[in-house]
Design a protein around this motif. Structure first.
Motif, PDB file in Angstrom:
ATOM      1  N   ALA A 252      39.269 -34.340  -2.888  1.00  0.00           N
ATOM      2  CA  ALA A 252      40.373 -34.856  -2.163  1.00  0.00           C
ATOM      3  C   ALA A 252      41.306 -35.924  -2.966  1.00  0.00           C
ATOM      4  N   TYR A 253      40.599 -36.352  -3.772  1.00  0.00           N
ATOM      5  CA  TYR A 253      41.355 -37.541  -4.819  1.00  0.00           C
ATOM      6  C   TYR A 253      42.039 -36.518  -6.161  1.00  0.00           C
ATOM      7  N   ALA A 254      41.418 -35.241  -6.263  1.00  0.00           N
ATOM      8  CA  ALA A 254      42.188 -34.512  -7.366  1.00  0.00           C
ATOM      9  C   ALA A 254      43.368 -33.719  -6.672  1.00  0.00           C
ATOM     10  N   GLY A 255      43.575 -33.680  -5.549  1.00  0.00           N
ATOM     11  CA  GLY A 255      44.561 -32.811  -4.690  1.00  0.00           C
ATOM     12  C   GLY A 255      44.189 -31.161  -4.920  1.00  0.00           C
ATOM     13  N   ILE A 256      43.093 -30.998  -4.886  1.00  0.00           N
ATOM     14  CA  ILE A 256      42.518 -29.600  -4.907  1.00  0.00           C
ATOM     15  C   ILE A 256      42.517 -29.094  -3.588  1.00  0.00           C
ATOM     16  N   LYS A 257      43.141 -27.851  -3.250  1.00  0.00           N
ATOM     17  CA  LYS A 257      43.169 -27.206  -1.955  1.00  0.00           C
ATOM     18  C   LYS A 257      42.191 -26.129  -1.888  1.00  0.00           C
ATOM     19  N   ASP A 258      41.782 -25.516  -3.115  1.00  0.00           N
ATOM     20  CA  ASP A 258      41.097 -24.389  -3.487  1.00  0.00           C
ATOM     21  C   ASP A 258      39.905 -24.585  -2.631  1.00  0.00           C
ATOM     22  N   THR A 259      39.322 -23.706  -1.888  1.00  0.00           N
ATOM     23  CA  THR A 259      37.984 -23.865  -1.278  1.00  0.00           C
ATOM     24  C   THR A 259      37.044 -23.088  -2.115  1.00  0.00           C
ATOM     25  N   SER A 260      37.410 -22.488  -3.229  1.00  0.00           N
ATOM     26  CA  SER A 260      36.530 -21.581  -4.165  1.00  0.00           C
ATOM     27  C   SER A 260      35.679 -22.508  -5.040  1.00  0.00           C
ATOM     28  N   LEU A 261      36.302 -23.640  -5.345  1.00  0.00           N
ATOM     29  CA  LEU A 261      35.689 -24.713  -6.142  1.00  0.00           C
ATOM     30  C   LEU A 261      34.316 -24.670  -6.125  1.00  0.00           C
ATOM     31  N   ALA A 262      33.533 -24.308  -7.229  1.00  0.00           N
ATOM     32  CA  ALA A 262      32.061 -24.089  -7.012  1.00  0.00           C
ATOM     33  C   ALA A 262      31.301 -24.832  -8.181  1.00  0.00           C
ATOM     34  N   ASP A 263      31.600 -24.871  -9.217  1.00  0.00           N
ATOM     35  CA  ASP A 263      30.713 -25.379 -10.484  1.00  0.00           C
ATOM     36  C   ASP A 263      31.426 -26.432 -11.278  1.00  0.00           C
ATOM     37  N   LEU A 264      30.750 -27.390 -11.724  1.00  0.00           N
ATOM     38  CA  LEU A 264      31.388 -28.339 -12.694  1.00  0.00           C
ATOM     39  C   LEU A 264      30.374 -28.399 -13.778  1.00  0.00           C
ATOM     40  N   LEU A 265      31.318 -28.529 -14.925  1.00  0.00           N
ATOM     41  CA  LEU A 265      30.539 -28.148 -16.364  1.00  0.00           C
ATOM     42  C   LEU A 265      30.229 -29.596 -16.749  1.00  0.00           C
ATOM     43  N   ILE A 266      29.146 -29.860 -17.169  1.00  0.00           N
ATOM     44  CA  ILE A 266      28.686 -31.237 -17.850  1.00  0.00           C
ATOM     45  C   ILE A 266      29.100 -31.168 -19.385  1.00  0.00           C
ATOM     46  N   PRO A 267      29.739 -32.137 -19.468  1.00  0.00           N
ATOM     47  CA  PRO A 267      30.329 -32.137 -21.250  1.00  0.00           C
ATOM     48  C   PRO A 267      29.129 -32.423 -22.048  1.00  0.00           C
ATOM     49  N   GLU A 268      29.092 -31.417 -23.011  1.00  0.00           N
ATOM     50  CA  GLU A 268      28.163 -31.574 -24.206  1.00  0.00           C
ATOM     51  C   GLU A 268      28.110 -32.744 -24.926  1.00  0.00           C
ATOM     52  N   ASN A 269      29.344 -33.252 -25.434  1.00  0.00           N
ATOM     53  CA  ASN A 269      29.802 -34.220 -26.428  1.00  0.00           C
ATOM     54  C   ASN A 269      30.583 -35.304 -25.840  1.00  0.00           C
ATOM     55  N   LEU A 270      30.261 -36.427 -25.916  1.00  0.00           N
ATOM     56  CA  LEU A 270      31.181 -37.396 -25.472  1.00  0.00           C
ATOM     57  C   LEU A 270      31.879 -38.122 -26.700  1.00  0.00           C
ATOM     58  N   PRO A 271      33.415 -38.246 -26.412  1.00  0.00           N
ATOM     59  CA  PRO A 271      33.952 -38.692 -27.747  1.00  0.00           C
ATOM     60  C   PRO A 271      33.541 -39.898 -28.031  1.00  0.00           C
ATOM     61  N   ALA A 272      33.446 -40.393 -29.520  1.00  0.00           N
ATOM     62  CA  ALA A 272      32.898 -41.408 -30.063  1.00  0.00           C
ATOM     63  C   ALA A 272      34.171 -42.275 -30.318  1.00  0.00           C
ATOM     64  N   MET A 273      33.988 -43.532 -29.860  1.00  0.00           N
ATOM     65  CA  MET A 273      35.256 -44.547 -29.833  1.00  0.00           C
ATOM     66  C   MET A 273      34.832 -45.919 -30.407  1.00  0.00           C
ATOM     67  N   GLN A 274      35.263 -46.418 -31.591  1.00  0.00           N
ATOM     68  CA  GLN A 274      34.914 -47.636 -32.192  1.00  0.00           C
ATOM     69  C   GLN A 274      36.479 -48.538 -32.044  1.00  0.00           C
ATOM     70  N   LEU A 275      36.131 -49.571 -31.229  1.00  0.00           N
ATOM     71  CA  LEU A 275      37.332 -50.560 -31.072  1.00  0.00           C
ATOM     72  C   LEU A 275      36.878 -52.045 -31.012  1.00  0.00           C
ATOM     73  N   SER A 276      37.479 -52.639 -31.965  1.00  0.00           N
ATOM     74  CA  SER A 276      37.070 -54.164 -32.144  1.00  0.00           C
ATOM     75  C   SER A 276      37.801 -54.858 -31.046  1.00  0.00           C
ATOM     76  N   VAL A 277      37.414 -56.238 -31.037  1.00  0.00           N
ATOM     77  CA  VAL A 277      38.140 -57.319 -30.124  1.00  0.00           C
ATOM     78  C   VAL A 277      39.630 -57.150 -30.554  1.00  0.00           C
ATOM     79  N   ASP A 278      39.895 -57.390 -31.847  1.00  0.00           N
ATOM     80  CA  ASP A 278      41.129 -57.736 -32.119  1.00  0.00           C
ATOM     81  C   ASP A 278      42.158 -56.630 -31.694  1.00  0.00           C
ATOM     82  N   GLN A 279      41.464 -55.344 -32.147  1.00  0.00           N
ATOM     83  CA  GLN A 279      42.428 -54.078 -31.602  1.00  0.00           C
ATOM     84  C   GLN A 279      42.563 -54.097 -30.233  1.00  0.00           C
TER      85      GLN A 279
END
Length: 314
Positions: A252-279
């Protein structure tokens, strides 16, 4: 790579679609109600800014009435006391043009007008023209603040705020999709665990049921396993409801009306992010829309009050 089943297919088999997290975010950006509302708000602000810029350019207005035809009868007294009705057929038309330009430095406006009128009396075969070649008018308020001066500073801020608000809405949408996406995956895992747990307890019950005839177990243990089966069935029903609810929220939130939605793919790798307080602080100052209203609120009331009253707010 893991693929978790989200929507069981009933009846005959059909081809299932697999959606990754990035694909789900892209679908939400194009189809969700939140994205459409954010785009509509962004366009409204953009058109408002274009309208403001248009008011600063010379304006040409054409006015006129090409046909104002009237026909009436006038009662005329005769010498013998009778009346005679005389038809009167007339037409009045006019055409004018106004060229105006706002004076940004003073807050006034300059306009040049021209017009021409024509009167026709068809009964007497008479026509007459009147008009003015040009009329130059300067309108300059003496005791009012220069609205163009403040609009020049306020309108770009509104445009910047609208653009930054749109970016934040898109980021918030992506964040919500990520939450619903992994909620659906977690609900699917919990459902599978509930199914597996129920199968294990049923298997233990079958073994203990055979042992009761051999006298190697007790009825108390059989009853305990029956109670565990009932509890596991309740857990499975609850996990199935949670699973359907999570999938419904995601779709509902994604606005998908296709009832054939069946599978979700789990991400293998998550993007690495380094952010300092000043940044983070620098990025918030650069892209945060909440700082713009604060800046606007600091100078706008004081400046307008000074222009209107001549006094300064301390």
């Amino acid at each position: 790579m893991f693929i978790l089943l989200l929507i069981p297919v009933l009846g005959h088999s059909q081809e299932k679609k697999v959606y990754s997290l990035s694909e789900m975010i892209a679908l939400a950006i194009h189809n969700s109600a939140s994205a459409k509302l954010a785009n509509s708000t962004r366009q409204t602000i953009a058109w408002s800014f274009e309208n403001y810029k248009a008011t600063l350019k010379p304006q040409v207005v054409i006015t006129g009435s090409l046909a104002n035809y009237t026909k009436e009868y006038s009662k005329i007294s005769q010498d013998d006391g009778s009346f005679r009705f005389i038809p009167i057929k007339q037409n009045y038309s006019n055409l004018g043009a106004i060229l105006s330009q706002s004076i940004l430095a003073t807050g006034g406006d300059l306009s040049l007008t021209t017009n021409m009128s024509r009167f026709d009396d068809f009964g007497n075969r008479y026509k007459q023209y009147s008009g003015s070649l040009y009329n130059l008018v300067i309108n300059q308020p003496l005791f009012a603040y220069n609205r163009f001066k403040w609009q020049k500073q306020i309108e770009p801020l509104k445009m910047q705020e609208g653009e930054k608000a749109f970016v934040q809405e898109m980021e918030s949408l992506s964040d919500n999709i990520v939450t619903y996406f992994f909620d659906a995956i977690e609900a699917s895992v919990n459902k599978k665990l509930a199914i597996k747990n129920l199968q294990n307890i049923q298997h233990l019950y079958t073994i203990e049921d055979r042992r009761i005839s051999l006298g190697t177990t007790t009825k108390d243990k059989i009853l305990q396993l029956k109670l565990k089966i009932l509890n596991s069935q309740q857990d499975l029903q609850k996990s199935n409801v949670d699973f359907k609810s999570a999938v419904y929220k995601l779709k509902a939130y994604a606005g998908i009306k296709d009832t054939s939605l069946a599978d979700l793919l789990i991400p293998e790798n998550l993007p690495a992010m380094q952010l300092s307080v000043d940044q983070a602080i620098a990025a918030a100052k650069k892209t945060g829309r909440n700082l713009l209203p604060l800046k606007d609120a600091c100078w706008k009331p004081k400046a307008i009050w000074k222009a209107l009253t001549g006094s300064v707010i301390r």
